[in-house]
Design an enzyme around this catalytic site. Structure first.
Site, PDB file in Angstrom:
ATOM      1  CG  ASP A 468       0.146   1.510  19.810  1.00 55.51           C
ATOM      2  OD1 ASP A 468       1.014   1.631  20.677  1.00 55.51           O
ATOM      3  OD2 ASP A 468       0.085   2.230  18.801  1.00 55.51           O
ATOM      4  CE  LYS A 642       5.806  28.008  20.298  1.00 52.27           C
ATOM      5  NZ  LYS A 642       6.287  28.690  19.198  1.00 52.27           N
ATOM      6  CE  LYS A 829       0.858  -4.017  20.710  1.00 50.42           C
ATOM      7  NZ  LYS A 829       0.559  -2.775  19.988  1.00 50.42           N
ATOM      8  CG  ASP A 848      -1.031   3.808  15.154  1.00 48.96           C
ATOM      9  OD1 ASP A 848      -0.356   3.196  16.004  1.00 48.96           O
ATOM     10  OD2 ASP A 848      -0.969   5.043  15.004  1.00 48.96           O
ATOM     11  CG  ASN A 851       5.452   0.189  16.993  1.00 52.93           C
ATOM     12  OD1 ASN A 851       4.721   0.810  16.219  1.00 52.93           O
ATOM     13  ND2 ASN A 851       5.261   0.216  18.280  1.00 52.93           N
TER      14      ASN A 851
END
Length: 1174
Positions: A468, A642, A829, A848, A851
């Protein structure tokens, strides 16, 4: 603003209005108290009486319904979220129809007083509790360990051996030696020893798994219960998330973790779904009404949420995602096991498949049982024929009574079965277990918590890693990696903090930045921001979480308490100091790290001290792409801006240099700044510009020319910062550019080096991410996953949807070249992992997020992150990287290969002993007139102890060597025993048999000449054979320290190296080996001197001792000669076809289907042992 406690939030919950479309920082900080009067609802509903009547009608109707009579099923609600679909909601009839189907009013929520309705919802839609994986009991783990094929074979051998041993002990008369001393009856010891070996293996393996699982459960335990604000009966209430029901109306605010799948219908929030989708960019959520209106405008269309063509508004909130900004109300549509989070947890409850090594070991056990049985059968038939001849008239046993003949027959049977018992590798599972236990204990000190013991070995054979991106290769934390602060003589004062970059670091230019510019930057970053400090962040804990555990000796580590282990490792540590928008958090971290902004005052104190000077707040809006504040200063007012660099920079005409002078930007300077912005964009960095403008001499805000037409107390943002209509005149660009920075989810330290090491070790690294292809390619290039050569290969990078649409055959063709899979879903995956595994790859997956769980579970080895990883990911994984360090994967590869090499060394050693002992037993028994082997049962027991328990301890405790990373992985289909191993096994077995046969058959002539020898002298020669046999194994143990170091070298000269031939290399790095070798030598000397009748030993003369030692030492020169011979010589001269045919018939493969048999015969193997165990 510090996060509020649930109680505070109940008091200060925000009042939401249906027409809210943009939520700013001011609204987040509002403190409108909840009104406990049910007549004053917070959502500007229709007249209360009408609502009450409507709602009462719904709940009264509901109270008469049973749980199964809701008009919409959990499966239908699931279709709304997985995948997110506005079409599904539209087909239902829209949000109003959804409310009716769920029997709830969005303004008043569920009726808290209707217990039957609550029970019905609980029964039909389920509770909001995630399924937990039950921990296996110790006995269950023991039972599963006993299913091992080798252990089953051992168990059968132990029962037979024990039964025969008990028969010999209690069913036979006592025998006496030459000195008329009774021989001890200990024939049952072999069976008992095998049972003890089985017991040790099962207990050690189960205890190790049990300890690791308990350790993981303790580390993973965390408080999942928390409170959430819901609207029930028209009032806002605080309840546990476990009490949430489908149809509940929940109030979400900045910092919340979404407790269930739900649909936003009021407010506007920004979510982080990276743990669930792998997409690092935050996702803005819009009210469902606006989302459906926009969807209806696009009709007719086949597009839906996630479309690359139409950017639909997303009202769906996924369980487990985090609210970064804003606030809103949402209706719960799925809870517990029906939610995306819950269903992912349920999918993890699958049984693990056997590892590649386990398959090979099972095949080896099956082969040994076949060939051991065959040898025993042949020996039994030979001895039985001789027995038949001897009991015939005129034979040796013709005069025996039936009982004596029965005794001779039982001796024949016992001798034959002894062959099987000797052949059984009872030490093999012990060697595997010890090697894995040693490796996993050491790996824990490297930051790898191995949850599944076998995963350690499997990692040694890994051929590819599917990683990942977010949180694994990268930090999953937006950081400033490049930028510039003002001007210096030669251009922008630039810095580059990217991982692996050799450019100037931000800390190196700190002294050159003008002090006033520092003030402008710090004020803009800290006050023009909606992010706030994370109350759960502990700097010391965050630092400790990334430290490797302290090095602890192996034996001490085994006896550490769980509390001591937990002090070293903790899962899920909060390492993000700020909560809110990721871009603003990154800027705050830069200000603190570089300028020490919060060294003396916290962020909250800074804002409190400057609150009185802020006269206008301009919140960020996606339409204008910038935010700003206006502050009162001594001589007027100052605007801080900003936002997106391409917008803010257009309005900038000035810059400060290192001398503190304001310089008007000419075309050259502007081009340099634009080039920086373009470079950042090309490298997938988000470019943010910070600037300011002073309004000197102004006594009140705003200037009339900049004020709103209908509100003269505030300036119009469109007039302050314009998006178009610029001339070349600097006066049209009144802002001063303070800085442009490039923000990115940066690579973790050491990732590029770790990827290169993996590639050097022959392990291909692939990136699988939910991010877009441009970002994925940029990151993969910076960490060497994507090489310059790959850029010209159209199959090296691809998007998930395109890969998914390919046929299985096309995927199998493309997968080997695929390096980057972008915009991939969990299913993409999983498909990639499945494709690679079917192609013969041994696949490791790192991840991590939630998914990643399906792929982690499907892979041969799953790695999860200990700090940033979700509970679901950790539950699905086999190994947890405690410090989130990708470098630890390299350590896992090294240790995995160490385990595999240790096991192969043991197999090489044991098969040599097995072959020698079996052949020696066979031949000597056939040659003996008494049908007895030269090696007694007790002597064989000691030999088994050497080649099983002690050898396992010696060879399983080797430490990894960096040279292991220079070899290619074996993969899934490589033979367990390579050519070099067979070469050593056959060569050493031949050497040992020649020596022992000479001593057994001709030894008496060497020591006593041609005269007849006495029984004592005969026993001396048998003891000499036994002593020599043991010393041959002793020195063979030293030879076995080398395995396949020179497999790739095909010349004799090239193989004469220390790396290949020095059996004592790194010997003193493994004190376990030295200690065990001394124990073996000491015990053998003790047996030869005091073993006596128990071991059938006659005292040896000095000449016999010298003969045994010297002959045993011949294993060393034999090993040298064998290792010098190139493998291809052996493969060239070895009769492979004849050998395979023999194995085919000896292994009873002819009983299989003819078609399969023909295929096996036609196959031409690459190595001697390719087809031995097919």
């Amino acid at each position: 603003m510090a996060p509020q406690t649930p109680a505070d939030r109940a008091v200060t919950a925000l009042t939401l209005r249906p027409d809210t479309t943009n939520v700013d920082a001011a609204s987040v900080n509002s403190a409108t108290p909840l009104n406990d009067n049910s007549d004053e609802l917070t959502h500007e509903p229709a007249p209360l009486a009408a609502i009450k009547q409507t709602f009462t009608g719904l709940t009264t109707s509901a109270s008469r319904k049973t749980a199964h009579q809701f008009a919409i099923t959990p499966a239908s609600l699931t279709e709304l979220h997985d995948p997110k679909s506005l079409r599904a909601l539209y087909n239902i009839g829209g949000f109003s129809k959804l409310q009716a189907l769920l029997q709830v009013n969005a303004d008043t929520g569920l009726d808290d007083s209707d217990k039957h309705d609550a029970e019905s919802r609980l029964a039909f839609f389920g509770a909001n509790r995630l399924p937990t994986k039950s921990q296996k009991s110790f006995l269950r783990l023991c039972f599963e360990a006993m299913k091992d094929k080798v252990l089953i074979l051992l168990s059968v051998a132990a029962v037979v051996s024990l039964a025969l041993g008990l028969y010999e002990t209690f069913g036979e008369e006592t025998f006496y030696d030459d000195e008329h001393k009774p021989l001890p009856k200990i024939d049952y010891v072999e069976g008992v020893a095998i049972l003890v070996a089985i017991f040790i293996v099962v207990i050690v393996g189960a205890a190790n798994d049990y300890q690791k699982e308990r350790q993981f459960a303790k580390l993973n335990a965390k408080k999942t219960d928390r409170d959430i604000i819901v609207i029930r009966g028209g009032q806002q209430k605080l309840i546990s998330i476990h009490d949430l029901l489908v149809g509940d109306i929940i109030n979400l605010q900045t910092g919340d973790v979404v407790p269930s799948d739900c649909i936003l219908f009021n407010g506007e929030i920004e979510c982080d779904e990276s743990a669930l989708t792998g997409e690092s960019a935050t996702i803005k959520k819009a009210p469902v009404k606006l989302a459906l209106e926009y969807y209806e405008l696009q009709l007719p269309t086949d597009e839906d949420l996630g479309s690359a063509k139409i950017k639909f508004k997303d009202p769906y909130l996924i369980s487990g995602s985090k609210v970064l900004e804003g606030l809103g109300n949402a209706i719960v549509t799925a809870v517990g096991k029906n939610s995306i989070h819950g269903r992912t947890m349920l999918s993890l409850n699958t049984e693990a498949e056997t590892t590649p090594l386990q398959e090979r070991l099972d095949n080896l056990a099956e082969g040994i049982s076949k060939y051991g049985f065959l040898a025993a059968l042949v020996l039994f038939v030979v001895l039985l024929i001789r027995f038949g001849v001897n009991i015939a008239p005129g034979g040796r046993f013709a005069d025996y009574v039936p009982a004596e003949k029965g005794k001779v027959f039982m001796d024949i049977l016992i001798t034959a079965i002894t062959i099987v018992v000797v052949a059984v590798p009872e030490g093999l599972p012990l060697a595997v277990t010890l090697a894995l236990a040693f490796a996993t204990t050491r790996m824990a000190q490297n930051g790898n918590l191995v949850r599944v013991l076998k995963a350690c070995e499997t990692m040694g054979g890994a051929t590819t890693i599917c990683s990942d991106k977010t949180g694994t290769l990268t930090e999953n934390r937006m950081r400033i990696v490049r930028g510039f602060f003002g001007l210096q003589n030669e251009g922008p004062l630039s810095f580059d903090d990217s991982v692996g970059s050799e450019g100037v670091k931000s800390t190196e230019i700190l002294d050159k930045i003008d002090p006033n510019l520092k003030i402008f930057l710090c004020t803009n970053i800290s006050l023009n921001s909606t992010a706030f400090e994370n109350s759960e962040y502990d700097e010391e804990k965050a630092h400790l979480a990334k430290q490797k555990p302290k090095q602890v000796p192996f034996l001490k580590q085994l006896f550490q308490s769980h509390d001591q282990i937990q002090q070293q490792m903790e899962l899920g540590t909060v390492i993000e100091p700020y909560v809110g928008n990721k871009t603003e958090s990154a800027l705050l971290i830069l200000a603190n790290d570089l300028f020490n902004l919060f060294g003396s005052k916290t962020l909250e104190q800074h804002r409190h001290d400057n609150l009185a000077n802020i006269v206008q707040i301009i919140p960020f809006e996606s339409s204008r792409k910038w935010s700003g504040i206006v502050m009162k200063i001594e001589n007027g007012f100052r605007l801080y801006v900003k936002g997106a660099a391409e917008i803010v920079f257009k309005n900038c005409g000035y810059q400060f240099n290192t001398e503190g002078q304001s310089i008007a930007m000419d075309r050259t300077l502007r081009d340099k700044c634009l080039n920086c912005i373009d470079e950042y964009a090309n490298d997938a960095l988000r470019a943010i510009a910070l600037g300011h403008r002073d309004f000197v001499g102004l006594e009140s805000w705003p200037p009339k020319e900049l004020a709103y037409a209908d509100n003269e107390s505030e300036a119009d943002p469109k007039l302050l910062v314009q998006d178009k209509g610029f001339s070349s005149n600097t006066q049209d660009r009144p802002l001063t550019l303070d800085s442009i920075v490039g923000i990115q989810d940066p690579l973790k330290e050491g990732v590029p080096e770790a990827v290169l090491q993996c590639q050097k070790a022959g392990v291909s690294v692939r990136m699988v991410t939910g991010d877009n292809l441009i970002t994925a390619k940029a990151i993969s290039k910076s960490c060497y996953i994507l090489t310059p050569n790959d850029l010209s290969n159209e199959f090296a990078f691809m998007e998930g949807p395109a890969f998914r649409k390919l046929s299985p055959k096309e995927r199998a063709r493309i997968a080997p070249d695929l390096k980057v899979l972008a915009r991939s879903s969990p299913e993409d995956k999983r498909i990639l992992v499945d494709t690679l595994r079917k192609a013969g790859e041994v696949v490791a997956v790192t991840g991590d997020g939630t998914n990643d769980a399906p792929a982690l579970k499907l892979a041969d080895i799953g790695f999860s992150m200990g700090i940033s990883g979700t509970e679901v990911a950790r539950e699905a994984s086999d190994i947890i990287l405690m410090t989130d360090d990708f470098n630890d994967i390299v350590q896992a590869i090294k240790w995995g290969r160490t385990v595999a090499i240790s096991i192969k060394k043991f197999i090489q050693f044991q098969l040599t002993v097995n072959i020698t002992a079996c052949v020696l037993t066979f031949v000597s028994a056939v040659a003996s007139s008494e049908n007895k082997s030269v090696l007694t049962a007790v002597q064989l027991l000691w030999v088994n102890l050497i080649m099983d328990t002690l050898a396992a301890l010696a060879l399983a405790t080797d430490k990894p060597d960096d040279s292991f990373l220079n070899r290619k992985p074996l993969g899934r289909h490589a033979p367990l025993i390579s050519t070099s191993m067979w070469k050593m096994i056959i060569g050493q077995s031949a050497t040992q048999l020649i020596i022992t046969f000479i001593l057994h058959f001709e030894g008496s002539q060497l020591f006593f000449g041609d005269r007849h020898i006495s029984n004592h002298e005969s026993q001396q020669m048998n003891a000499l054979t036994f002593n020599t046999f043991v010393w041959l194994q002793f020195w063979k143990l030293v030879v076995t320290r080398k395995l396949d170091e020179a497999d790739d070298i095909n010349t004799v000269r090239g193989r004469i190296t220390r790396e290949n031939l020095d059996f004592f290399q790194h010997l003193f790095r493994n004190w376990y080996f030295i200690t065990i070798a001394l124990i073996i030598a000491g015990c053998q000397i003790l047996i030869m001197f005091v073993g006596g009748a128990a071991f059938s030993i006659a005292r040896q003369t000095p000449a016999q001792w010298a003969t045994a030692i010297v002959c045993g030492w011949l294993s060393i020169p034999a090993g040298l000669i064998i290792r010098i011979i190139p493998n291809w010589w052996v493969e060239k001269i070895f009769p492979t076809r004849a050998f395979n045919k023999f194995i085919y018939y000896a292994g009873f493969n002819f009983l299989k289907k003819k078609k399969k048999a023909d295929e096996e015969l036609e196959e031409e193997p690459n190595t001697i042992y390719d087809n031995v165990h097919d």
